[in-house]
Design a protein around this motif. Structure first.
Motif, PDB file in Angstrom:
ATOM      1  N   THR A   5      31.214  48.103  34.292  1.00  0.00           N
ATOM      2  CA  THR A   5      32.305  47.447  33.585  1.00  0.00           C
ATOM      3  C   THR A   5      33.515  48.363  33.568  1.00  0.00           C
ATOM      4  OG1 THR A   5      30.727  46.273  32.209  1.00  0.00           O
ATOM      5  CG2 THR A   5      33.001  46.370  31.432  1.00  0.00           C
ATOM      6  N   THR A   7      37.023  49.589  32.255  1.00  0.00           N
ATOM      7  CA  THR A   7      37.751  49.556  30.988  1.00  0.00           C
ATOM      8  C   THR A   7      39.183  50.043  31.119  1.00  0.00           C
ATOM      9  OG1 THR A   7      36.910  51.772  30.455  1.00  0.00           O
ATOM     10  CG2 THR A   7      35.630  49.871  29.672  1.00  0.00           C
ATOM     11  N   ARG A 105      39.576  44.844  40.548  1.00  0.00           N
ATOM     12  CA  ARG A 105      38.351  45.615  40.320  1.00  0.00           C
ATOM     13  C   ARG A 105      37.922  46.449  41.526  1.00  0.00           C
ATOM     14  NH1 ARG A 105      33.381  41.552  39.677  1.00  0.00           N
ATOM     15  NH2 ARG A 105      32.319  43.578  39.659  1.00  0.00           N
TER      16      ARG A 105
END
Length: 334
Positions: A5, A7, A105
């Motif tokens: 993930t 951040t 991403r």
């Protein structure tokens, strides 16, 4: 292992303190695919304008990121000056395009103000192993293919374009439906000056918006009326069906009561017979039965109450004898 993930956005190359200190040895594509060096990942570079960042851009960067088992993706974004000079005017400015890339991403690092044509000094500065781009020759800046020298050096890795989506296609849609989008933004509060719309076109667009609103209201009324009519038809059908069922039931009950073999006829016949029996007198028998007389009994004698002239007894013995004879006579009659 699930996906990591993220951040934080990808850093800019000129702001990061992370520098590749390991000796940079030249790799072949076969070596990179077999296994990366133990001390560093394979550094892959992809560049572009990335105006109106869309899924086609993201898929190209995803392919560049996954070319090798362990790769580090650097993305170069050209400035507004270079883009306007060699390609044309952009919708998004360079700061907006930089930020769009930072939040993808697949991007590990963003290089601002990237060169239009890659030089050996640029490749050496950023320790670039391979350059990823689609294989279609990109003619620009007086060259038939700006990636020709990269291909000849064996550092070019092709990616696939995504059909049906591009920045030019998106701009073509906007230009084709310009009136629609101009009316849309006027309706949302933008001024004619902000949209670069003339006074006459502004009034025309606003009038068309009012017409569209009226059409929408009429359409809604028609849809509601259709729904109402459908509901009425459904209810009327149900009522007719229930009425038919009740009428059949009523007719059946009526026939059961008043038909040829109905219960009402039988009940009427029973009651009428009872009434006739109650109203008609009983008839006396033709011959009354004779009472049998017992043989020991004789018809009662007829007594005459005429006074009889009797002579008085001559003596007490004679009187007693006459009394006893009268009593015997009575007993015989009994």
């Amino acid at each position: 292992i699930g996906p990591v993930t993220l951040t934080a956005p990808a850093p800019f190359a000129d702001e990061t303190n992370c520098q590749c200190q390991a000796p940079h040895e030249k790799l072949t594509i076969a070596q990179a695919r077999l296994g990366t060096p133990a001390d560093r990942p394979v550094r892959v570079y992809a560049d572009g304008i990335f105006d109106l960042f869309h899924s086609g851009h993201a898929r190209a960067l995803m392919q560049a990121k996954t070319l090798f088992p362990n790769s580090y993706l650097l993305v170069g974004v050209c400035s507004d000056d270079l883009t306007h000079k060699f390609k044309g005017f952009t919708v998004m400015n360079e700061a907006e395009r930089y930020e769009a890339l930072r939040h993808c991403r697949y991007v590990d690092e963003v290089i601002r103000d990237a060169p239009w044509t890659l030089t050996p000094e640029f490749l050496e500065k950023h320790k670039i192993d391979f350059v990823a781009h689609d294989d279609i020759p990109y003619s620009s800046a007086g060259s038939d293919d700006v990636y020709k020298h990269i291909k000849e050096a064996g550092m070019f890795v092709p990616t696939q374009r995504t059909e049906g989506i591009s920045t030019s296609d998106i701009i073509t849609r906007i230009v084709r439906d310009y009136d629609v989008y101009a009316r849309r933004n006027l309706q949302r509060g933008y001024t004619a000056k902000e949209l670069n719309v003339s006074f006459i076109n502004e009034k025309r667009y606003r009038f068309q918006n009012q017409v569209d609103k009226m059409k929408e209201k009429v359409k809604n009324v028609e849809e509601r009326s259709k729904e109402f009519v459908n509901r009425v038809e459904e209810k009327s059908h149900d009522l007719i069906q229930k009425w038919e069922e009740k009428s059949r039931e009523f007719i059946g009950n009526f026939l059961e009561l008043f038909g040829p073999d109905g219960a009402w006829k039988q009940m009427f016949q029973e009651r009428s017979s009872r009434m006739l029996q109650a109203l008609s007198p009983k008839q006396s028998p033709v011959s009354s039965p004779t009472r049998s007389r017992s043989p020991s009994r004789s018809p009662s004698p007829t007594f005459s109450w005429l006074p009889l002239k009797t002579s008085p007894p001559s003596s007490p013995k004679a009187a007693s004898a006459s009394i006893s004879s009268m009593s015997e006579g009575d007993e015989d009659e009994k």
